[in-house]
Design an enzyme around this catalytic site. Structure first.
Site, PDB file in Angstrom:
ATOM      1  N   SER A  39       0.827  -1.193   0.098  1.00  0.00           N
ATOM      2  CA  SER A  39      -0.190  -0.045  -0.028  1.00  0.00           C
ATOM      3  C   SER A  39       1.042   1.203   0.006  1.00  0.00           C
ATOM      4  CB  SER A  39      -1.025   0.164   1.336  1.00  0.00           C
ATOM      5  OG  SER A  39      -1.804   0.896   0.890  1.00  0.00           O
TER       6      SER A  39
ATOM      7  N   ASP B 299      -9.587  -5.400  -4.915  1.00  0.00           N
ATOM      8  CA  ASP B 299      -9.104  -4.309  -3.887  1.00  0.00           C
ATOM      9  C   ASP B 299     -10.172  -3.276  -3.742  1.00  0.00           C
ATOM     10  OD1 ASP B 299      -7.811  -2.240  -2.505  1.00  0.00           O
ATOM     11  OD2 ASP B 299      -6.056  -2.900  -3.284  1.00  0.00           O
TER      12      ASP B 299
ATOM     13  N   HIS C 235      -7.132  -6.118  -1.171  1.00  0.00           N
ATOM     14  CA  HIS C 235      -6.055  -5.190  -0.694  1.00  0.00           C
ATOM     15  C   HIS C 235      -5.096  -5.818   0.156  1.00  0.00           C
ATOM     16  CE1 HIS C 235      -4.255  -1.165  -0.609  1.00  0.00           C
ATOM     17  NE2 HIS C 235      -3.937  -1.299   0.642  1.00  0.00           N
TER      18      HIS C 235
END
Length: 423
Positions: A238, A329, A364
């Site tokens: 991320s 995601d 994610h």
């Protein structure tokens, strides 16, 4: 019941968290419905459980790796279903993440077998047999060293043996703080890994958010006597992936040998400060949408931020880069970002450096293997975020991605004649 007491065996009873389990029940009557159940008490005193419904074969045996679960938190033939399908018990707190803080002690998991196909109230039932197993993030001999040097905060994990070893700078996402368990696992596989702390609440406006901080951390790792200085990788999820891409493309100090990025993008923070990423989000807050339960979905916000922001010049990347994304995601448009990164690197003649893995119906938070899947969890300031993913395909993605990440790191960091260190 059989004259002989049922026997439950779990192997290994003590092993690393990415090792597969063999769960076997013997001495059952043939054709007996049974439930296999796992239970873990987290560091936050929350109980987590998973269970599968089985029927013993003609020999009175149930093998989790070979037999079908007909119901429970997972179905089908799933050797590791008792781990990856874990969830908070129904009467406990919900929307949690199971994340280990003290990596120097194991996850203790009780595995039990019960007569009949049970679905609730396990702690009130008497099991036919039980076994407690230990799941470790650190292999024997791995050293854990706290880092507070030149303004850098983190934890260094050093593999056993004489070394030197390749190094990995390990960075997590926008939740901030210090997360150690992935670094501990990387050290268990032969890499000196620095779990880097950043975005700590008490230092949100400090120089620790500038890219100089990450360059200093890279240099510290590179200069460590147990690290091969020209074999240091970046590993980020991320926000950590955003930092990795930026450093790999534009830093004159951090020159990684290879990089791994999960669920990230090529967003360039303004002014080289990580805090600017949060401010970009604030300008597009109206793009946040809510599901039917009031949980926040940030994917649209991410699309808006990426559309209006500068991008890292990924055409300047000169090292192999592995990008990993889930197609479901809901937190960030990682797939779209990956496609744009691919096009930009191809235009620069660098497409040979990029490898992209996309996992259908994964979300994610692509974590180390057999970690429970979290579609929605609590986030900062009581925000409930949708991360995305469906439990089984997401769990399959975690297992496959971890195997390919380790293969990628070994192929590059231990390549060109460098022998793999003895552990």
């Amino acid at each position: 019941m059989s004259r002989l007491a049922p026997v439950l065996s779990v192997s290994p009873c003590r092993g690393l968290v990415d090792e597969k389990l063999t769960v076997l029940v013997e001495n059952l009557p043939p054709g007996l419905p049974v439930t296999l159940h796992s239970l873990h008490l987290s560091e936050d005193n929350d109980y987590w459980e998973a269970f599968g419904h089985y029927v013993s074969d003609h020999r009175g045996v149930v093998s989790v790796a070979d037999d079908i679960s007909f119901g429970g938190t997972y179905t089908g033939i799933e050797a590791m279903g008792l781990l990856w399908s874990m969830r908070p018990v129904p009467d406990g707190r919900q929307q949690l993440r199971l994340r280990r803080t003290n990596v120097c002690s194991p996850l203790l998991i009780s595995i039990s077998v019960y007569a009949g196909h049970q679905a609730e109230g396990f702690r009130k039932l008497c099991p036919l047999s039980s076994s407690v197993i230990e799941r470790w993030y650190v292999a024997p001999g791995v050293k854990r060293v706290s880092v507070r040097e030149r303004g850098v905060r983190g934890t260094l994990f050093i593999p056993p043996g004489p070394g030197p070893f390749p190094g990995v700078l390990d960075m997590w996402g926008g939740g901030g703080g210090l997360v150690e368990y992935r670094s501990a696992m990387l050290a268990s596989h032969g890499y000196v890994s620095l779990a880097l702390e950043y975005l700590s609440a008490e230092e949100m406006a400090s120089a620790g958010e500038e890219f100089h901080y990450f360059e200093t951390a890279f240099s510290l790792l590179q200069e460590h006597p147990q690290v091969v200085p020209d074999r240091v990788a970046l590993f980020g999820l991320s926000l950590g992936c955003i930092i990795s891409l930026c450093l790999a493309a534009e830093s004159s100090v951090a020159k990684p040998f290879c990089c791994v990025g999960i669920s990230g993008s090529h967003l360039r923070p303004e002014g080289e400060k990580i805090s600017e990423v949060s401010r970009l989000f604030e300008t597009q807050a109206d793009k946040i949408i809510f599901d039917e339960s009031g949980h926040q979905i940030w994917r649209g916000l991410g699309l808006a931020v990426m559309h209006d922001s500068d991008k890292v010049d990924v055409g300047k990347i000169n090292c192999p880069f592995l990008l990993i994304n889930g197609t479901d995601d809901q937190n960030w448009p990682a797939v779209e970002c990956s496609e744009d990164i691919s096009q930009r690197m191809k235009a620069a003649g660098k497409e040979h450096l990029l490898t992209v893995l996309e996992y259908p119906e994964a979300g994610h938070l692509i974590e180390p293997p057999y970690s429970p899947h979290f579609r929605v969890t609590n986030f900062k300031k009581n925000v409930k975020l949708v991360w995305g993913g469906k439990t089984k395909p997401h769990s399959e993605a975690q297992e496959d991605a971890w195997r390919k990440m380790l293969a990628f790191l070994q192929a590059h960091l231990y390549s060109s004649g460098m022998p793999r260190a003895k552990m």
